[in-house]
Design a protein around this motif. Structure first.
Motif, PDB file in Angstrom:
ATOM      1  N   LEU A   1      54.522  42.713   3.559  1.00 16.96           N
ATOM      2  CA  LEU A   1      54.944  43.877   4.525  1.00 16.96           C
ATOM      3  C   LEU A   1      54.287  43.659   5.763  1.00 16.96           C
ATOM      4  CD1 LEU A   1      56.387  46.886   2.290  1.00 16.96           C
ATOM      5  CD2 LEU A   1      57.672  44.618   3.158  1.00 16.96           C
ATOM      6  N   CYS A   2      53.206  43.237   5.898  1.00 14.56           N
ATOM      7  CA  CYS A   2      52.374  43.469   7.175  1.00 14.56           C
ATOM      8  C   CYS A   2      53.096  43.206   8.401  1.00 14.56           C
ATOM      9  CB  CYS A   2      50.977  42.433   7.062  1.00 14.56           C
ATOM     10  SG  CYS A   2      50.078  42.891   5.842  1.00 14.56           S
ATOM     11  N   PRO A   3      54.065  42.003   8.467  1.00 11.24           N
ATOM     12  CA  PRO A   3      54.711  41.815   9.916  1.00 11.24           C
ATOM     13  C   PRO A   3      55.737  42.899  10.017  1.00 11.24           C
ATOM     14  CG  PRO A   3      54.723  39.753   8.223  1.00 11.24           C
ATOM     15  CD  PRO A   3      54.296  41.010   7.430  1.00 11.24           C
ATOM     16  N   THR A   4      55.873  44.012   9.381  1.00  7.56           N
ATOM     17  CA  THR A   4      56.743  44.882   9.681  1.00  7.56           C
ATOM     18  C   THR A   4      55.832  46.202  10.149  1.00  7.56           C
ATOM     19  OG1 THR A   4      57.121  45.649   7.493  1.00  7.56           O
ATOM     20  CG2 THR A   4      58.642  43.977   8.066  1.00  7.56           C
ATOM     21  N   CYS A   5      54.598  46.227   9.775  1.00  2.83           N
ATOM     22  CA  CYS A   5      54.003  47.528   9.730  1.00  2.83           C
ATOM     23  C   CYS A   5      53.450  47.980  10.958  1.00  2.83           C
ATOM     24  CB  CYS A   5      52.559  46.867   9.324  1.00  2.83           C
ATOM     25  SG  CYS A   5      51.243  48.135   9.316  1.00  2.83           S
ATOM     26  N   PRO A   6      53.532  49.285  11.239  1.00  8.71           N
ATOM     27  CA  PRO A   6      53.226  49.689  12.708  1.00  8.71           C
ATOM     28  C   PRO A   6      51.670  49.440  13.051  1.00  8.71           C
ATOM     29  CG  PRO A   6      54.062  51.579  11.089  1.00  8.71           C
ATOM     30  CD  PRO A   6      53.759  50.178  10.403  1.00  8.71           C
ATOM     31  N   VAL A   7      50.913  48.933  12.213  1.00 11.76           N
ATOM     32  CA  VAL A   7      49.755  48.598  12.851  1.00 11.76           C
ATOM     33  C   VAL A   7      49.660  47.235  13.613  1.00 11.76           C
ATOM     34  CG1 VAL A   7      47.585  47.537  11.947  1.00 11.76           C
ATOM     35  CG2 VAL A   7      48.287  49.593  10.885  1.00 11.76           C
ATOM     36  N   GLN A   8      50.528  46.425  13.334  1.00 11.23           N
ATOM     37  CA  GLN A   8      50.901  45.061  14.034  1.00 11.23           C
ATOM     38  C   GLN A   8      51.943  45.044  15.179  1.00 11.23           C
ATOM     39  OE1 GLN A   8      48.651  41.935  11.466  1.00 11.23           O
ATOM     40  NE2 GLN A   8      50.891  42.182  10.892  1.00 11.23           N
ATOM     41  N   GLN A   9      52.620  46.142  15.200  1.00  4.89           N
ATOM     42  CA  GLN A   9      53.792  46.176  16.017  1.00  4.89           C
ATOM     43  C   GLN A   9      53.676  45.752  17.246  1.00  4.89           C
ATOM     44  OE1 GLN A   9      55.165  50.337  16.233  1.00  4.89           O
ATOM     45  NE2 GLN A   9      57.468  49.668  16.136  1.00  4.89           N
TER      46      GLN A   9
ATOM     47  N   MET B   1      49.012  39.300   4.369  1.00  6.16           N
ATOM     48  CA  MET B   1      48.254  38.976   3.124  1.00  6.16           C
ATOM     49  C   MET B   1      46.919  39.235   3.246  1.00  6.16           C
ATOM     50  SD  MET B   1      50.272  37.501   0.714  1.00  6.16           S
ATOM     51  CE  MET B   1      49.117  36.717  -0.245  1.00  6.16           C
ATOM     52  N   TYR B   2      46.447  40.422   3.945  1.00  6.70           N
ATOM     53  CA  TYR B   2      45.074  40.532   4.058  1.00  6.70           C
ATOM     54  C   TYR B   2      44.341  41.081   2.786  1.00  6.70           C
ATOM     55  CZ  TYR B   2      46.588  40.440   8.807  1.00  6.70           C
ATOM     56  OH  TYR B   2      47.290  40.033  10.220  1.00  6.70           O
ATOM     57  N   CYS B   3      45.211  41.708   1.795  1.00 14.78           N
ATOM     58  CA  CYS B   3      44.522  41.853   0.560  1.00 14.78           C
ATOM     59  C   CYS B   3      44.014  40.836  -0.166  1.00 14.78           C
ATOM     60  CB  CYS B   3      45.511  42.720  -0.391  1.00 14.78           C
ATOM     61  SG  CYS B   3      47.153  41.438  -0.532  1.00 14.78           S
TER      62      CYS B   3
ATOM     63  N   CYS C   1      49.584  52.315   7.249  1.00 16.53           N
ATOM     64  CA  CYS C   1      49.559  51.091   6.443  1.00 16.53           C
ATOM     65  C   CYS C   1      50.906  51.127   5.617  1.00 16.53           C
ATOM     66  CB  CYS C   1      48.402  50.901   5.371  1.00 16.53           C
ATOM     67  SG  CYS C   1      48.003  49.506   4.457  1.00 16.53           S
ATOM     68  N   VAL C   2      51.494  50.249   5.323  1.00 20.18           N
ATOM     69  CA  VAL C   2      52.620  50.051   4.464  1.00 20.18           C
ATOM     70  C   VAL C   2      52.521  49.251   3.155  1.00 20.18           C
ATOM     71  CG1 VAL C   2      54.390  50.673   6.363  1.00 20.18           C
ATOM     72  CG2 VAL C   2      53.765  48.071   5.828  1.00 20.18           C
ATOM     73  N   CYS C   3      51.356  49.132   2.981  1.00 19.22           N
ATOM     74  CA  CYS C   3      51.121  48.344   1.644  1.00 19.22           C
ATOM     75  C   CYS C   3      51.354  48.963   0.499  1.00 19.22           C
ATOM     76  CB  CYS C   3      49.523  48.046   1.698  1.00 19.22           C
ATOM     77  SG  CYS C   3      48.793  46.794   2.786  1.00 19.22           S
ATOM     78  N   PRO C   4      51.616  50.170   0.427  1.00 21.36           N
ATOM     79  CA  PRO C   4      51.821  50.652  -1.040  1.00 21.36           C
ATOM     80  C   PRO C   4      53.297  50.500  -1.307  1.00 21.36           C
ATOM     81  CG  PRO C   4      50.128  52.169   0.192  1.00 21.36           C
ATOM     82  CD  PRO C   4      50.574  51.198   1.081  1.00 21.36           C
TER      83      PRO C   4
ATOM     84  N   PHE D   1      44.234  50.354   0.782  1.00 24.50           N
ATOM     85  CA  PHE D   1      45.179  49.980   1.684  1.00 24.50           C
ATOM     86  C   PHE D   1      44.455  49.591   3.183  1.00 24.50           C
ATOM     87  CE2 PHE D   1      43.881  54.317   2.433  1.00 24.50           C
ATOM     88  CZ  PHE D   1      44.088  54.588   3.684  1.00 24.50           C
ATOM     89  N   LEU D   2      44.884  49.138   4.059  1.00 27.24           N
ATOM     90  CA  LEU D   2      44.383  48.834   5.516  1.00 27.24           C
ATOM     91  C   LEU D   2      43.519  47.654   5.308  1.00 27.24           C
ATOM     92  CD1 LEU D   2      43.415  52.011   7.708  1.00 27.24           C
ATOM     93  CD2 LEU D   2      44.799  49.978   8.284  1.00 27.24           C
ATOM     94  N   TYR D   3      43.956  46.720   4.539  1.00 31.35           N
ATOM     95  CA  TYR D   3      42.969  45.354   4.317  1.00 31.35           C
ATOM     96  C   TYR D   3      42.840  44.616   5.565  1.00 31.35           C
ATOM     97  CZ  TYR D   3      44.548  46.728  -0.396  1.00 31.35           C
ATOM     98  OH  TYR D   3      44.705  47.371  -1.462  1.00 31.35           O
ATOM     99  N   CYS D   4      43.756  44.853   6.575  1.00 28.04           N
ATOM    100  CA  CYS D   4      43.454  44.088   7.723  1.00 28.04           C
ATOM    101  C   CYS D   4      42.173  44.729   8.395  1.00 28.04           C
ATOM    102  CB  CYS D   4      44.696  44.401   8.691  1.00 28.04           C
ATOM    103  SG  CYS D   4      45.095  45.955   8.901  1.00 28.04           S
ATOM    104  N   LYS D   5      41.979  45.854   8.285  1.00 30.34           N
ATOM    105  CA  LYS D   5      40.562  46.354   8.723  1.00 30.34           C
ATOM    106  C   LYS D   5      39.484  46.285   8.202  1.00 30.34           C
ATOM    107  CE  LYS D   5      39.004  50.839  10.677  1.00 30.34           C
ATOM    108  NZ  LYS D   5      38.938  52.107   9.752  1.00 30.34           N
TER     109      LYS D   5
END
Ligand code: SF4
Ligand code: SF4
Length: 104
Positions: A18-26, A56-58, A74-77, A94-98
């Protein structure tokens, strides 16, 4: 010591991430540019490489894109890959990108 969770970097997981739809990357231009090629990569014969996809940062660890906003939620959950791999019990959870890839 915590062991890394082995989450395969495969097309089946990439399409569910779901990372491409996450507000973190918006508002990330870097993430958006990576998404331009992703259909071609997913439809091709080659295995995807670790930096091809903005997610796929996880599995892979921190984001290479620097223009993400990790203060957002983060929307990972909500992700099927997350639930399938029990990442609610991982560190970080969560927040694997960071914070980097999932460990248990
Ligand atoms: S790891 Fe979480 S916070 Fe980072 S981009 Fe993916 S869903 Fe968003
Ligand atoms: S748990 Fe997060 S980083 Fe991992 S595949 Fe799902 S949305 Fe992407």
């Amino acid at each position: 010591m915590a062991e890394e969770v082995n989450i395969p970097y495969i097309k089946e997981n990439i399409i569910r991430c779901l990372c491409p739809t996450c507000p973190v990357q918006q508002n990330s231009i870097c993430a958006r540019e990576k998404m331009l090629n992703i259909q071609e990569i997913l439809q091709g014969d080659k295995d995807p490489q670790s930096d091809d996809f903005p997610g796929m940062y996880c599995s892979n660890g921190k984001a290479v894109c620097e223009d993400i906003d990790t203060d957002k939620d983060c929307v990972c959950p909500d992700c099927a890959v997350y639930n399938e791999n029990g990442l609610d019990k991982a560190k970080p959870d969560f927040l694997y990108c960071k914070d980097g890839r999932a460990k248990k």
